[in-house]
Design a protein around this motif. Structure first.
Motif, PDB file in Angstrom:
ATOM      1  N   ILE A 189       0.812  -1.211   0.000  1.00  0.00           N
ATOM      2  CA  ILE A 189       0.000   0.000   0.000  1.00  0.00           C
ATOM      3  C   ILE A 189       0.851   1.269   0.000  1.00  0.00           C
ATOM      4  O   ILE A 189       0.467   2.275  -0.617  1.00  0.00           O
ATOM      5  N   ILE A 190       2.002   1.268   0.648  1.00  0.00           N
ATOM      6  CA  ILE A 190       2.819   2.477   0.708  1.00  0.00           C
ATOM      7  C   ILE A 190       3.354   2.839  -0.673  1.00  0.00           C
ATOM      8  O   ILE A 190       3.222   3.975  -1.138  1.00  0.00           O
ATOM      9  N   ASP A 191       3.950   1.869  -1.360  1.00  0.00           N
ATOM     10  CA  ASP A 191       4.490   2.141  -2.694  1.00  0.00           C
ATOM     11  C   ASP A 191       3.382   2.441  -3.696  1.00  0.00           C
ATOM     12  O   ASP A 191       3.540   3.303  -4.562  1.00  0.00           O
ATOM     13  N   PHE A 192       2.241   1.721  -3.564  1.00  0.00           N
ATOM     14  CA  PHE A 192       1.165   1.977  -4.516  1.00  0.00           C
ATOM     15  C   PHE A 192       0.526   3.337  -4.275  1.00  0.00           C
ATOM     16  O   PHE A 192       0.162   4.034  -5.226  1.00  0.00           O
ATOM     17  N   GLU A 193       0.372   3.734  -3.032  1.00  0.00           N
ATOM     18  CA  GLU A 193      -0.214   5.040  -2.734  1.00  0.00           C
ATOM     19  C   GLU A 193       0.655   6.150  -3.322  1.00  0.00           C
ATOM     20  O   GLU A 193       0.134   7.132  -3.868  1.00  0.00           O
ATOM     21  N   ALA A 194       1.970   5.995  -3.229  1.00  0.00           N
ATOM     22  CA  ALA A 194       2.873   6.988  -3.824  1.00  0.00           C
ATOM     23  C   ALA A 194       2.728   6.998  -5.343  1.00  0.00           C
ATOM     24  O   ALA A 194       2.660   8.064  -5.969  1.00  0.00           O
ATOM     25  N   LEU A 195       2.666   5.797  -5.951  1.00  0.00           N
ATOM     26  CA  LEU A 195       2.513   5.711  -7.401  1.00  0.00           C
ATOM     27  C   LEU A 195       1.176   6.294  -7.843  1.00  0.00           C
ATOM     28  O   LEU A 195       1.093   7.001  -8.860  1.00  0.00           O
ATOM     29  N   LYS A 196       0.130   6.029  -7.077  1.00  0.00           N
ATOM     30  CA  LYS A 196      -1.200   6.551  -7.410  1.00  0.00           C
ATOM     31  C   LYS A 196      -1.197   8.082  -7.401  1.00  0.00           C
ATOM     32  O   LYS A 196      -1.755   8.713  -8.306  1.00  0.00           O
ATOM     33  N   ARG A 197      -0.540   8.676  -6.429  1.00  0.00           N
ATOM     34  CA  ARG A 197      -0.481  10.142  -6.358  1.00  0.00           C
ATOM     35  C   ARG A 197       0.313  10.715  -7.534  1.00  0.00           C
ATOM     36  O   ARG A 197      -0.015  11.792  -8.036  1.00  0.00           O
TER      37      ARG A 197
END
Length: 226
Positions: A42-50
């Motif tokens: 979730i941490i890496d994906f949340e950054a990628l999503k932003r």
């Protein structure tokens, strides 16, 4: 459970809608950001999503698609978030990111923006010419810890390198002259130079914007003596 199956079983979406959202994750992210693979945390994906949310192509496609792309990205975030529900270092009782997790997301976002900027400038290893994204590391010339926030995002403060050259550069065993000539530390033996296949020159041409960062690396990081 796959994302497609999760959309149907948990979110109760139709197979048609689940297929559309699944294709967004499988195909569109790599179309918009070819240098990235979809993270499974979730941490890496949340950054990628932003990062994706900031892209003009995403904004245009999402508007035309009646928010289909934002829905797909948010659903995928919920999908991988469920894996971390019991990890209180990442999610609180309301399933929101903890302050420490949010701090890590912001760091990852800076790193993701930096990586994208490097690929926009020169999408291959400046030494070997390797261009497969999964083999490339976005390496800062002036180290992260010694850089300002602005310098951390500056594409001229970085190079794409394969892991072997990234390690040598990060530890100061190699550096670069502004002309493109490699500087090799005397600590590195001939056998080690051959093992790592360290050439004497590279094809990449450094613009003047790289100069202060290269000077810092040569002065502060490069190992000029034993």
């Amino acid at each position: 459970m796959s994302f497609y199956d999760w959309l149907i079983e948990i979110k109760k979406l139709s197979p048609a809608s689940a297929s559309k959202y699944n294709l967004v994750i499988k195909n569109r992210i790599s179309d918009w950001l070819p240098s990235y693979e979809v993270p499974d945390n979730i941490i890496d994906f949340e950054a990628l999503k932003r990062l994706i949310f900031s892209l003009d192509i995403y904004k245009e496609r999402n508007k035309v698609g009646n928010n289909m792309y934002s829905s797909a990205l948010n659903h995928y975030a919920d999908y991988i978030r469920e894996k971390d529900l019991n990890n209180h270092h990442i999610l609180d009782e309301k399933q929101n990111l903890t302050s420490e997790a949010e701090r890590k997301v912001k760091v990852r976002l800076i790193q993701a923006k930096f990586r994208k900027a490097l690929f926009d400038v020169h999408p291959k290893c400046v030494i070997s010419g390797v261009n497969k994204p999964s083999f490339l590391i976005a390496s800062h010339i002036k180290p992260w810890k010694k850089s300002t926030d602005e310098e951390r995002l500056d594409c001229f403060n970085g190079l794409l390198l394969t892991p072997n050259y990234d390690r040598l550069f990060d530890k100061g065993f190699i550096s670069f002259k502004h002309s493109g000539e490699l500087i090799i530390s005397p600590i590195l033996s001939e056998a080690e130079r051959e093992f790592f296949r360290v050439p004497e020159r590279i094809e990449f041409k450094f613009s003047n914007a790289y100069k202060p960062y290269l000077e810092f690396h040569r002065d502060q990081v490069f190992r000029s003596s034993n």
